[in-house]
Design a protein around this motif. Structure first.
Motif, short mmCIF file in Angstrom:
data_model
loop_
_atom_site.label_atom_id
_atom_site.label_comp_id
_atom_site.label_asym_id
_atom_site.label_seq_id
_atom_site.Cartn_x
_atom_site.Cartn_y
_atom_site.Cartn_z
N VAL A 251 1.07 -1.12 0.13
CA VAL A 251 0.01 0.08 0.22
C VAL A 251 0.94 1.18 -0.09
O VAL A 251 1.75 1.25 0.91
CB VAL A 251 -0.88 0.16 1.39
N TYR A 252 0.84 1.97 -0.92
CA TYR A 252 1.51 3.35 -1.26
C TYR A 252 0.41 4.41 -0.77
O TYR A 252 -0.35 4.45 -1.67
CB TYR A 252 2.13 3.38 -2.57
N ILE A 253 0.89 5.49 0.14
CA ILE A 253 -0.19 6.40 0.28
C ILE A 253 0.75 7.59 0.42
O ILE A 253 1.64 8.13 0.62
CB ILE A 253 -0.67 6.26 1.64
N ALA A 254 0.03 8.59 -0.51
CA ALA A 254 0.35 10.01 -0.71
C ALA A 254 -0.71 10.90 -0.23
O ALA A 254 -1.80 10.84 -0.56
CB ALA A 254 0.87 10.15 -2.05
N PRO A 255 -0.41 12.16 0.10
CA PRO A 255 -1.40 13.09 0.42
C PRO A 255 -2.26 13.75 -0.74
O PRO A 255 -3.32 14.26 -0.33
CB PRO A 255 -0.73 14.33 1.39
N LEU A 256 -1.50 13.78 -1.85
CA LEU A 256 -2.05 14.53 -2.94
C LEU A 256 -2.44 13.57 -4.10
O LEU A 256 -1.60 12.56 -4.51
CB LEU A 256 -1.16 15.61 -3.37
N LYS A 257 -3.62 13.74 -4.79
CA LYS A 257 -3.63 12.90 -6.09
C LYS A 257 -2.87 13.13 -7.23
O LYS A 257 -2.36 12.11 -7.87
CB LYS A 257 -5.20 13.44 -6.68
N ALA A 258 -2.18 14.29 -7.21
CA ALA A 258 -1.21 14.43 -8.44
C ALA A 258 0.14 13.34 -8.06
O ALA A 258 0.59 12.79 -8.96
CB ALA A 258 -0.51 15.70 -8.11
N ILE A 259 0.43 13.39 -6.73
CA ILE A 259 1.43 12.48 -6.43
C ILE A 259 1.02 10.89 -6.75
O ILE A 259 1.95 10.03 -7.28
CB ILE A 259 1.90 12.47 -4.90
N VAL A 260 -0.11 10.55 -6.40
CA VAL A 260 -0.69 9.29 -6.78
C VAL A 260 -0.61 9.03 -7.98
O VAL A 260 0.01 7.90 -8.53
CB VAL A 260 -2.02 8.98 -5.92
N GLY A 261 -1.03 10.00 -8.95
CA GLY A 261 -1.07 9.88 -10.35
C GLY A 261 0.37 9.54 -10.79
O GLY A 261 0.73 8.83 -11.86
N GLU A 262 1.39 10.43 -10.37
CA GLU A 262 2.63 10.25 -10.76
C GLU A 262 3.37 8.90 -10.53
O GLU A 262 3.99 8.27 -11.36
CB GLU A 262 3.54 11.28 -10.00
N ARG A 263 2.86 8.37 -9.25
CA ARG A 263 3.63 7.09 -8.89
C ARG A 263 2.71 6.03 -9.79
O ARG A 263 3.55 5.07 -10.25
CB ARG A 263 3.17 6.70 -7.31
N MET A 264 1.37 6.27 -9.98
CA MET A 264 0.88 4.89 -10.90
C MET A 264 1.56 5.01 -12.40
O MET A 264 1.83 3.91 -12.73
CB MET A 264 -0.74 5.41 -11.14
N ASN A 265 1.90 6.21 -12.80
CA ASN A 265 2.32 6.17 -14.18
C ASN A 265 3.80 5.60 -14.18
O ASN A 265 4.13 5.11 -14.99
CB ASN A 265 2.36 7.65 -14.88
N ASP A 266 4.35 5.92 -13.26
CA ASP A 266 5.88 5.61 -13.24
C ASP A 266 6.17 4.34 -13.04
O ASP A 266 6.57 3.39 -13.68
CB ASP A 266 6.83 6.29 -11.94
N TRP A 267 5.31 3.57 -11.96
CA TRP A 267 5.15 2.20 -11.67
C TRP A 267 4.78 1.40 -12.89
O TRP A 267 5.08 0.34 -12.98
CB TRP A 267 4.70 1.77 -10.50
N ARG A 268 3.87 1.87 -13.62
CA ARG A 268 2.97 1.24 -14.53
C ARG A 268 4.14 0.95 -15.80
O ARG A 268 4.22 -0.13 -16.37
CB ARG A 268 2.01 1.92 -15.02
#
Length: 155
Positions: A45-62
């Motif tokens: 489980v990866y948790i970040a406070p902002l949607k932008a950071i979540v989106g960045e992590r999704m794109n990078d790890w994908r």
């Protein structure tokens, strides 16, 4: 070098504070590899406070991680409707702290929460700031009933 040993060879919790670009994300990825090698049925489980950071992590790890590991990943933000089957079957949950806080309120009955073997809290320095609503989330870690199976990594 010490962080490598801790992340790859122990079950210790880690609080990693370092400047931008110094390898905090790679450290999280090392902890993920250890979990998937030692406890393949557990979730990250990866948790970040902002949607932008979540989106960045999704794109990078994908692009660079998920396919190579043969794992599946789901995003939990206010922008997406959650599919319970994805939460149950996917190996990596990437969430905003607000969404994770909402689903952990009744965590005893949610297997996708109890199967969290590694919890990565990113941008921990925002704790207590206007845009860092993870104080409630930390109560989950302090619960007597919640015993993480592996490392909690705070970066």
């Amino acid at each position: 070098m010490q962080i490598f040993h801790i992340l790859c060879h122990t079950d210790n919790n880690v609080l990693l504070g370092a400047p931008t670009g110094s390898g905090k994300t790679i450290s999280a990825e090392l902890a993920m590899l250890r979990l998937f090698n030692t406890q393949p049925d557990m979730k990250v489980v990866y948790i970040a406070p902002l949607k932008a950071i979540v989106g960045e992590r999704m794109n990078d790890w994908r692009k660079h991680l998920v396919a190579q590991l043969g794992k599946k990943m789901v995003e939990m933000t206010g922008d997406y409707t959650l599919d319970l089957m994805d939460l149950l079957s996917d190996d990596i949950i990437i969430s905003t702290s607000k969404k994770w806080d909402g689903i952990t309120r009744n965590w005893h009955s949610r297997s996708y929460v109890t199967k969290a073997g590694l919890v990565i809290l990113d941008e921990i320095h925002l704790l207590g700031a206007d845009r860092g609503p993870i104080l409630e989330l930390l109560k989950w870690f302090q619960s007597e009933d919640f015993v993480p199976k592996y490392v909690n990594l705070f970066i």
